[in-house]
Design a protein around this motif. Structure first.
Motif, short mmCIF file in Angstrom:
data_model
loop_
_atom_site.label_atom_id
_atom_site.label_comp_id
_atom_site.label_asym_id
_atom_site.label_seq_id
_atom_site.Cartn_x
_atom_site.Cartn_y
_atom_site.Cartn_z
N SER A 175 0.81 -1.22 0.00
CA SER A 175 0.00 0.00 0.00
C SER A 175 0.85 1.27 0.00
CB SER A 175 -0.94 0.01 1.21
OG SER A 175 -0.22 0.18 2.42
N VAL A 176 2.15 1.14 0.12
CA VAL A 176 3.02 2.31 0.02
C VAL A 176 2.95 2.89 -1.40
CG1 VAL A 176 5.41 3.11 0.10
CG2 VAL A 176 4.57 1.52 1.84
N THR A 177 2.84 2.01 -2.39
CA THR A 177 2.83 2.47 -3.78
C THR A 177 1.52 2.19 -4.50
OG1 THR A 177 3.86 0.36 -4.41
CG2 THR A 177 5.33 2.23 -4.07
N HIS A 178 0.56 1.53 -3.83
CA HIS A 178 -0.70 1.17 -4.49
C HIS A 178 -1.90 1.45 -3.59
CE1 HIS A 178 2.08 -1.10 -7.06
NE2 HIS A 178 1.13 -1.10 -7.95
N ARG A 179 -3.04 1.61 -4.20
CA ARG A 179 -4.29 1.59 -3.47
C ARG A 179 -4.70 0.12 -3.38
NH1 ARG A 179 -10.23 3.74 -5.49
NH2 ARG A 179 -11.32 3.54 -3.47
N VAL A 180 -4.42 -0.49 -2.26
CA VAL A 180 -4.61 -1.93 -2.09
C VAL A 180 -6.03 -2.19 -1.57
CG1 VAL A 180 -3.89 -3.97 -0.80
CG2 VAL A 180 -2.17 -2.39 -1.72
N VAL A 181 -6.72 -3.10 -2.23
CA VAL A 181 -8.07 -3.48 -1.80
C VAL A 181 -8.10 -5.00 -1.62
CG1 VAL A 181 -10.53 -3.51 -2.35
CG2 VAL A 181 -9.12 -1.57 -3.07
N ARG A 182 -8.21 -5.43 -0.37
CA ARG A 182 -8.38 -6.87 -0.08
C ARG A 182 -9.87 -7.17 0.02
NH1 ARG A 182 -4.95 -7.70 5.45
NH2 ARG A 182 -4.13 -5.58 5.60
N TRP A 183 -10.26 -8.34 -0.42
CA TRP A 183 -11.68 -8.69 -0.33
C TRP A 183 -11.84 -10.10 0.24
CZ3 TRP A 183 -13.14 -12.88 -3.37
CH2 TRP A 183 -12.30 -13.22 -4.43
N ASP A 184 -13.01 -10.34 0.85
CA ASP A 184 -13.36 -11.64 1.43
C ASP A 184 -14.29 -12.41 0.51
OD1 ASP A 184 -11.99 -11.63 3.90
OD2 ASP A 184 -13.55 -10.41 4.85
N LEU A 185 -14.09 -13.70 0.42
CA LEU A 185 -15.02 -14.58 -0.27
C LEU A 185 -16.39 -14.55 0.43
CD1 LEU A 185 -12.64 -17.62 -0.74
CD2 LEU A 185 -13.73 -16.38 -2.62
N PRO A 186 -17.47 -14.84 -0.28
CA PRO A 186 -18.78 -14.93 0.37
C PRO A 186 -18.75 -15.91 1.54
CG PRO A 186 -19.04 -14.95 -2.01
CD PRO A 186 -17.56 -15.06 -1.74
N GLY A 187 -19.33 -15.48 2.67
CA GLY A 187 -19.38 -16.35 3.84
C GLY A 187 -18.07 -16.44 4.59
N HIS A 188 -17.06 -15.72 4.17
CA HIS A 188 -15.75 -15.69 4.82
C HIS A 188 -15.50 -14.27 5.34
CE1 HIS A 188 -15.51 -19.19 2.24
NE2 HIS A 188 -14.34 -19.54 2.74
N GLY A 189 -14.80 -14.16 6.47
CA GLY A 189 -14.52 -12.84 7.02
C GLY A 189 -15.80 -12.06 7.21
N GLY A 190 -15.87 -10.88 6.56
CA GLY A 190 -17.06 -10.05 6.72
C GLY A 190 -18.02 -10.08 5.57
#
Length: 371
Positions: free
Chosen positions: A36-51
């Motif tokens: 994220s120092v050099t990028h707009r980082v977007v992490r995502w969760d699979l359906p039913g995982h995490g949030g």
């Protein structure tokens, strides 16, 4: 909508990070902050995982369904074109996007994944088991599937244990039907494959198969890494991803020569030593490979900004070099003078006085050389 976590400057190039089955955004905890120092980082969760809500997919789901959810997330965030890295099922999503939505994928990294997952039967059986018995039993053995002996990440094991069984089973359905081998040659995005040398789920041969089929792809094998390489060997994964996604030193050197001239760059290269080599690479990769290649500003505009900054900090040796660069970028002597006059107001008359002296000398030398 998929649950997601965004980090880094909004104006930076977007980079989406996809998870493995049974994990959450936590899979990227040791890698994403650095990216994220050099990028707009977007992490995502699979359906039913995490949030992420479980109801986003159902029985018979496909990787195409998951890819559609990722595109919907990108649209929601106002991201048109993005780079993408994914692990296992997340990597399969990346392959699908690169094949079927090439206009959206800038660069692709596929980590501990495959263009197929050993046929449908094992995944159909796992889906049936989870629908019948839940995830407790599978979670107990997750460590041995994901990591080498003696290593674990308790948070990821807990992610597996607490995932929604129906959504997890639907993700198994997606893996069961996935086979993109015949379409790999259609991928045009620059592609990196990262294999864990100790990965039993998607051994290096699976990544080599993709590398052999995707034009221009490169392959990195990480010793000691099993299936969740970003969690087990984050530094090695980070090094590979930075080299792939960050500024291109080769392109940077090309632009550096165009702006500063061959003669200057050749002198700098001739003076390079083992002590300064990494600094020279840093300049080529980031200053010239990222900033000067960004088409948001024209090169003549960048020259004006650069000269102003150099005057403000009193870097007059560098200013001489960038006055020459400004002429090469199309600025007239009158325009250069106007920029320096502007600095007299905002950087101070003494600074501008010194800057005018430097620019006068450079322009006089240029006149003599061309006269």
């Amino acid at each position: 909508m998929l649950h997601h976590r965004a980090e880094g400057p909004v104006s930076a190039p977007p980079l989406l990070l996809g998870p493995s089955l049974g994990t959450s955004t936590a899979l990227w905890d040791k890698v994403a902050p650095e990216l994220s120092v050099t990028h707009r980082v977007v992490r995502w969760d699979l359906p039913g995982h995490g949030g992420s809500p479980a109801g986003l997919i159902g029985p018979g789901a496909t990787v195409a369904d998951l890819a559609a959810l990722v595109l919907a997330l990108a649209d929601f965030l106002g991201i048109d074109r993005f780079s993408y890295a994914g692990v296992s099922l997340g990597g399969a999503v990346g392959l699908h996007l690169a094949v079927h939505h090439p206009d959206r994928v800038e660069k692709l990294a596929v980590i501990c994944s495959s263009a197929h997952f050993n046929g449908s039967k094992p995944w159909e059986e796992r889906a049936a088991l989870v629908r019948d018995q839940g995830l407790a039993g599978l979670a107990e053995s997750a460590g041995s599937r994901w990591f080498t002996p003696g290593f674990t990440v308790p948070e990821l094991i807990e992610d597996h244990r607490t995932a929604d069984p129906d959504a997890y089973a639907a993700c198994c359905d997606a893996l069961a039907s996935f086979d993109l081998r015949e379409q790999l040659p259609r991928i045009g995005a620059p592609t990196l494959l990262v294999a864990g040398r100790e990965d039993p789920a998607t051994p290096p041969a699976h990544l080599r198969e993709i590398a052999d089929a995707v034009p221009g792809a490169s392959l990195v094998e990480i010793p000691g890494a099993s299936h969740l390489a970003p969690a087990q060997c984050p530094r090695a994964v980070l090094t590979a991803l930075r080299a792939h996604f960050d500024g291109d030193a080769g392109r940077g050197m090309e632009v550096r020569r165009q702006v500063l001239g061959d003669e200057h760059v050749d002198r700098a290269q001739a003076r390079q030593s083992a002590f300064t080599a990494r600094f020279q690479d840093f300049i080529s990769r980031y200053a010239w490979g990222e900033i000067w290649t960004d088409e948001t500003l024209a090169r003549r505009e960048r020259s004006m900004i650069t000269m102003t900054a150099l005057v403000a900090h009193g870097h007059y040796d560098e200013l001489a070099m960038h006055v020459r660069a400004a002429r090469r970028n199309g600025l007239t002597p009158e325009e250069i003078g106007a920029v320096l006059l502007q600095t007299a107001v905002y950087c101070g008359v003494p600074a501008a006085n010194s800057a005018f002296a430097v620019a006068q000398r450079v322009l006089t030398e240029e006149d003599r050389a061309t006269g």
